[in-house]
Every structure is written in C-alpha cells, then in structure tokens.
Design a protein around this motif. Structure first.
Motif, PDB file in Angstrom:
ATOM      1  N   THR A 247       0.811  -1.224   0.000  1.00 45.30           N
ATOM      2  CA  THR A 247       0.000   0.000   0.000  1.00 45.30           C
ATOM      3  C   THR A 247       0.841   1.269   0.000  1.00 45.30           C
ATOM      4  N   LYS A 248       2.038   1.215   0.604  1.00 49.16           N
ATOM      5  CA  LYS A 248       2.860   2.430   0.573  1.00 49.16           C
ATOM      6  C   LYS A 248       4.352   2.115   0.502  1.00 49.16           C
ATOM      7  N   PHE A 249       5.086   3.094  -0.006  1.00 46.66           N
ATOM      8  CA  PHE A 249       6.548   3.039  -0.024  1.00 46.66           C
ATOM      9  C   PHE A 249       7.077   4.006   1.035  1.00 46.66           C
ATOM     10  N   ILE A 250       8.150   3.617   1.731  1.00 47.15           N
ATOM     11  CA  ILE A 250       8.867   4.550   2.606  1.00 47.15           C
ATOM     12  C   ILE A 250      10.326   4.554   2.142  1.00 47.15           C
ATOM     13  N   CYS A 251      10.813   5.743   1.823  1.00 49.02           N
ATOM     14  CA  CYS A 251      12.217   5.880   1.424  1.00 49.02           C
ATOM     15  C   CYS A 251      12.945   6.647   2.512  1.00 49.02           C
ATOM     16  N   ALA A 252      14.191   6.265   2.788  1.00 47.99           N
ATOM     17  CA  ALA A 252      14.949   6.969   3.821  1.00 47.99           C
ATOM     18  C   ALA A 252      16.427   6.973   3.478  1.00 47.99           C
TER      19      ALA A 252
ATOM     20  N   ASP B 255      19.526   5.613  14.847  1.00 50.91           N
ATOM     21  CA  ASP B 255      19.751   6.937  15.442  1.00 50.91           C
ATOM     22  C   ASP B 255      20.234   7.950  14.428  1.00 50.91           C
ATOM     23  N   ASP B 256      20.214   7.562  13.179  1.00 49.75           N
ATOM     24  CA  ASP B 256      20.762   8.453  12.154  1.00 49.75           C
ATOM     25  C   ASP B 256      19.949   8.320  10.859  1.00 49.75           C
ATOM     26  N   ILE B 257      18.741   8.865  10.879  1.00 52.93           N
ATOM     27  CA  ILE B 257      17.927   8.934   9.660  1.00 52.93           C
ATOM     28  C   ILE B 257      17.898  10.411   9.260  1.00 52.93           C
ATOM     29  N   ARG B 258      18.414  10.725   8.095  1.00 52.06           N
ATOM     30  CA  ARG B 258      18.599  12.130   7.705  1.00 52.06           C
ATOM     31  C   ARG B 258      17.476  12.666   6.838  1.00 52.06           C
ATOM     32  N   ALA B 259      16.776  11.776   6.140  1.00 55.47           N
ATOM     33  CA  ALA B 259      15.657  12.223   5.301  1.00 55.47           C
ATOM     34  C   ALA B 259      14.712  11.050   5.132  1.00 55.47           C
ATOM     35  N   GLU B 260      13.444  11.361   4.970  1.00 53.13           N
ATOM     36  CA  GLU B 260      12.461  10.280   4.812  1.00 53.13           C
ATOM     37  C   GLU B 260      11.291  10.793   3.993  1.00 53.13           C
ATOM     38  N   GLU B 261      10.719   9.911   3.183  1.00 61.28           N
ATOM     39  CA  GLU B 261       9.529  10.301   2.420  1.00 61.28           C
ATOM     40  C   GLU B 261       8.653   9.074   2.234  1.00 61.28           C
TER      41      GLU B 261
END
Ligand code: ADP
Ligand code: ZN
Length: 305
Positions: free
Chosen positions: A15-20, A26-32
């Motif tokens: 149903t959905k995509f998550i990109c990171a 403890d180190d995720i700099r961007a997510e969509e």
C-alpha cells in the motif's frame, strides 16, 4: 574522524513506499512516504527522492537497500535477481525493481523481502542483537518469516515461506476453512489478520481481549512456532505485524508453546526462559525501512557479495 557510510533504503509495501537516507536507527537524515501505484510511477518517485539528495550535494550514498513485498528473486546469481516475480499485487509481475534503481542511481542495490529485511534490522539493532540464529515472524495481512542463521539471512531455493506451513486444524473446534488462496488452512490461512476478520465477522483490531478468537489465535501461532523451533532451533523468535499489537497474545503464546513442547527441547533452559524467547520487535514500525538500510549496509560491507 572516520565518516560512517550513508545508505538509502526503500521499504516497498503493497500500500505504501517509505524511502529513507541514513546509517541506522539513530541516524535517519531524510524520509519520504507515498502510496504504491504502478511500478513505473512508484519506483520513479523513489529514484527521484534519492536524486534530489544527490543533486542537493548531500553526502554520497554507498548503496541502496530495497525491502519489498514479494514473491521476489533475491538470488544474486539468478538472471532475474532483483525482480518481483508473481505477486498478488496487480501490475507488478516480472518487475525488475532492483535493476531499475541500480541503473537510475548508479549505485549497488541490495534486494530482499520486507520480512527478511526486518529480521536483519532486528538482529543488527533490535531485539535480536548479539545472537547468531533467530526467526522474525510477522502476523499481519499475511504471515511471513525471515531467519538469520549463523549471522546470515537464510536463503535457499528462494526465500522461506514460513506462513504457509501446515499446522493441525481441528475442524470440530474451528470449522473455518481458512483464507489462503493456495492452501486454505495453512498457518496464514488460519491465523493472519484477514482470517480473523473472516472467521469472526469483524476486523481483528475490534475483537476484545477476552474474545475466544485470541485463545484460538495463540494456539495456531504456537503450533507454527513449535515447528520453527524444532526445524531451525532459533535462539529467539521475534513476533511483529499488526495482529501482534494485541500484546496479551504474547503470554498466551508462550504458555501454549510450553505446553506443546511437553518438556522436549534440546536446550532445557528454554523452558525456564520463555519471556526472553518470544518477544515483540524492538524497532516497531521502523523495522522495514531500517531493514532496507541494513540490507544496503550488508551489501556495501561485503563488497557486493
Ligand atoms: P501489513 O501486513 O499489510 O503490512 P499490518 O501488519 O498492519 O500490515 O497487518 C494488517 C492486518 O493486521 C489486518 O488484517 C488488521 O486487521 C490487523 N491488525 C492491525 N492492527 C491490529 C491490532 N491492533 N490488533 C489486531 N489486529 C490488527
Ligand atoms: Zn498458504
């Protein structure tokens, strides 16, 4: 100071995509996140997310990991490595997912099932740290399992399909025929979320904790786990997915599993330690996308092997 390599991760769900972008929990700099539509559009959006990072001059990515719904081909030696093969999801059959990402971004692309990736992330950063052999099972829309064996994800003929194990089904106690389109009353057919909803006529999340649904559910899951314990001898089993949000299932499953063993396990200490043996995931909802990053990291650190 040594700079830690940075990775891209794609959790590709039905149903959905998550990109990171990141290197760990403890180190995720961007997510969509965005909805899953056609392969061209959805993979295109994922590629665009990483391109924007590259074009903005962000630190270079070392690899991309893809944790995908399946079935899929995760065998690097196969001509169709990186493909989603024959999924229930319309429009996605024979999609060269990893190849498209790798060519568009010119980066190595690791590729595995969502549940294998979650197993890897839990082992690396979550409830399975420090062990060498474990099972991660998700009980949601389907039932799927991944195993780490001696510190590597278990792949054989293909990825395991633990949800389709057969378990005893007492039709006097439970006349429900099961919902698996292939097997009817396999573990998934009897115990995944849609089976609960079809059997009891209401969504699993609306069944109260004292509903008889849960004793039956714990019974089926314990039967499945007993087979996994005897077949793979995992040092721990991590249970995730929407249905396992019912935290009262954990003590019930532990108790049923103990009864099923009837005292027979190769490591008797287990019988005293069920609280640490059957556990919820430590990474929760983030296990999928962190798993994708863990896949990328594994590929990068092993030099692509
Ligand atoms: P997916 O498997 O699609 O990734 P989930 O793991 O959330 O997603 O699984 C969805 C299934 O889990 C549905 O069948 C839903 O009814 C069931 N479910 C979701 N949340 C709960 C909850 N809190 N309690 C029981 N069942 C739940
Ligand atoms: Zn089945």
């Amino acid at each position: 100071m040594e700079v830690e390599p940075l990775y891209g991760g794609i959790e590709a769900g039905g149903t959905k995509f998550i990109c990171a972008i990141g290197s760990g929990p403890d180190d995720i700099r961007a997510e969509e996140r965005f909805p899953t539509t056609s392969p061209a559009e959805t993979i295109g959006r994922a590629v665009a997310f990483f391109r924007r990072w590259q074009e903005a001059g962000g630190p270079a990515l070392s690899a991309i990991g893809i944790a995908s719904f399946g079935p899929l081909d995760a065998d690097p030696a196969s001509p169709t490595f990186g493909y989603i093969t024959v999924p229930p999801k319309p429009g996605w059959a024979n999609t060269d997912f990893a190849g498209a990402v790798q060519r568009a971004l010119n980066l190595p692309a690791a590729f595995d099932t969502d549940v294998n990736a979650a197993a890897l992330a839990e082992w690396r950063w979550g409830a399975g740290r420090g062990l060498h052999t474990l099972v991660y099972l998700t009980v949601g829309t389907g039932i799927g399992g991944g195993a780490i064996v001696h510190g590597r994800l278990l792949h054989g003929l293909a990825h395991p399909e633990m949800g389709h194990m057969r378990i005893p089904h007492d039709r006097e106690r439970d006349p429900f025929p099961g919902v698996c389109p292939y097997h009817g009353d396999c573990l998934e057919g009897l115990a995944a979320g849609p089976a609960l909803e079809a059997r009891w006529g209401q969504p699993a999340e609306s069944l109260p904790p004292d509903h008889p649904a849960w004793e039956l559910e714990a019974n089926y899951l314990a039967l499945g786990l007993m087979n996994l314990v005897y077949a793979l001898a995992p040092q721990r089993i991590i249970l995730g997915g929407g249905v396992m949000e019912q935290s009262h299932l954990f003590p019930r499953i532990r108790q049923k599993l103990l009864q099923l063993f009837k005292g027979y396990v190769a490591n008797p200490a287990l019988l005293q330690d069920m609280e640490r043996y059957i556990l919820p995931p430590a990474l929760g909802q983030r296990a999928g996308v962190l798993g994708a990053i863990a896949l990328a990291q594994q590929t990068h650190l092993s030099g692509g092997k």
